[in-house]
Design a protein around this motif. Structure first.
Motif, PDB file in Angstrom:
ATOM      1  N   ARG A   1       0.815  -1.224   0.000  1.00  0.00           N
ATOM      2  CA  ARG A   1       0.000   0.000   0.000  1.00  0.00           C
ATOM      3  C   ARG A   1       0.847   1.272   0.000  1.00  0.00           C
ATOM      4  O   ARG A   1       0.583   2.207  -0.748  1.00  0.00           O
ATOM      5  N   VAL A   2       1.890   1.321   0.788  1.00  0.00           N
ATOM      6  CA  VAL A   2       2.715   2.538   0.879  1.00  0.00           C
ATOM      7  C   VAL A   2       3.481   2.775  -0.414  1.00  0.00           C
ATOM      8  O   VAL A   2       3.503   3.894  -0.936  1.00  0.00           O
ATOM      9  N   THR A   3       4.101   1.728  -0.950  1.00  0.00           N
ATOM     10  CA  THR A   3       4.893   1.918  -2.170  1.00  0.00           C
ATOM     11  C   THR A   3       3.990   2.232  -3.363  1.00  0.00           C
ATOM     12  O   THR A   3       4.384   2.999  -4.239  1.00  0.00           O
TER      13      THR A   3
ATOM     14  N   SER B   1       1.318   4.005  -3.189  1.00  0.00           N
ATOM     15  CA  SER B   1       0.954   5.424  -3.064  1.00  0.00           C
ATOM     16  C   SER B   1       2.097   6.322  -3.555  1.00  0.00           C
ATOM     17  O   SER B   1       1.846   7.391  -4.117  1.00  0.00           O
TER      18      SER B   1
ATOM     19  N   GLN C   1      12.283   7.727  -1.903  1.00  0.00           N
ATOM     20  CA  GLN C   1      11.070   7.666  -1.082  1.00  0.00           C
ATOM     21  C   GLN C   1      10.790   6.237  -0.611  1.00  0.00           C
ATOM     22  O   GLN C   1      10.434   6.018   0.548  1.00  0.00           O
TER      23      GLN C   1
ATOM     24  N   VAL D   1      10.888   4.944   3.333  1.00  0.00           N
ATOM     25  CA  VAL D   1       9.781   4.212   3.957  1.00  0.00           C
ATOM     26  C   VAL D   1      10.282   2.875   4.500  1.00  0.00           C
ATOM     27  O   VAL D   1      10.014   2.506   5.649  1.00  0.00           O
ATOM     28  N   ASN D   2      11.014   2.136   3.687  1.00  0.00           N
ATOM     29  CA  ASN D   2      11.472   0.812   4.110  1.00  0.00           C
ATOM     30  C   ASN D   2      12.474   0.878   5.256  1.00  0.00           C
ATOM     31  O   ASN D   2      12.542  -0.035   6.080  1.00  0.00           O
TER      32      ASN D   2
ATOM     33  N   ARG E   1      10.624   0.455   8.374  1.00  0.00           N
ATOM     34  CA  ARG E   1       9.787  -0.728   8.577  1.00  0.00           C
ATOM     35  C   ARG E   1      10.548  -2.033   8.302  1.00  0.00           C
ATOM     36  O   ARG E   1      10.180  -2.803   7.420  1.00  0.00           O
TER      37      ARG E   1
END
Length: 195
Positions: A68-70, A72, A91, A95-96, A99
């Motif tokens: 979902r995040v990637t 977006s 980006q 994010v990674n 997480r």
């Protein structure tokens, strides 16, 4: 004092979080629904109520928790007139970097799903094709005569390998490690002004 009971959303989130942790450490085959149920304080039937099946849980962990995040990020890139490929990767890396449990799950399942009989085999094969196809539909700002498809495929492959190295050596900043890769993938002076 009454303690509010967890909502369905809270329970589902707890189930998915437990699945991410377990799939990362034990893989799909090493994870049981009973293990997840025990972790979140439900029965196996209670877990099934929220996810449908073990394969449903696997799909939710990959698509809702990881993708979902990637996705977006790619949606934002598509909306830009001439985005930079380097910005997309930075980006995703940022994010990674925050997480590691999800990256661990993704990497473990990706290796496990090399087996065509694995329930996530098609997901990983399709994801790679889908990711490159979506990225090819973006009007990237790149140096003249650069093969965008080649750069994207090489970059995604580099990202997968880099994340494995990062997981093996906890404590590193994935952003800093990726910066070294950019010098190889998008060398200067050719990429000057494009990264």
């Amino acid at each position: 004092m009454n303690v509010p009971s967890p909502t369905d959303t809270d329970r589902r989130t707890a189930i998915l979080d437990a699945a991410v942790e377990s799939f990362g450490k034990l893989g799909y085959y090493g994870t049981s629904l009973q293990r997840i149920a025990t972790e979140v304080g439900l029965t196996k039937a209670g877990v099934l109520h929220y996810v449908g099946s073990k394969e449903g849980l696997l799909k939710l962990a990959l698509t809702e928790k990881y993708d979902r995040v990637t996705e977006s990020i790619n949606t934002v890139m598509i909306a830009q007139e001439r985005p930079l490929i380097a910005d997309m990767w930075r980006q995703v890396v940022a994010v990674n970097n925050k997480r590691p449990a999800l990256v661990h799950m993704f990497s473990t399942l990706s290796a496990e799903a090399l087996d065509p009989a694995h329930p996530a085999h098609d997901y990983f094969a399709d994801r790679e094709r889908r990711t490159v196809t979506m990225a090819l539909n973006i009007n990237w700002a790149v140096p003249e005569d650069v093969n965008v498809e080649h750069v994207l495929q090489a970059g995604f492959s580099m990202m997968d390998g880099l994340q494995l190295r990062w997981l093996r050596a906890p404590g590193q900043d994935l952003n800093a490690v990726w910066a070294d890769c950019e010098d190889v993938l998008m060398p200067l002076p050719l990429w000057e002004g494009y990264r």
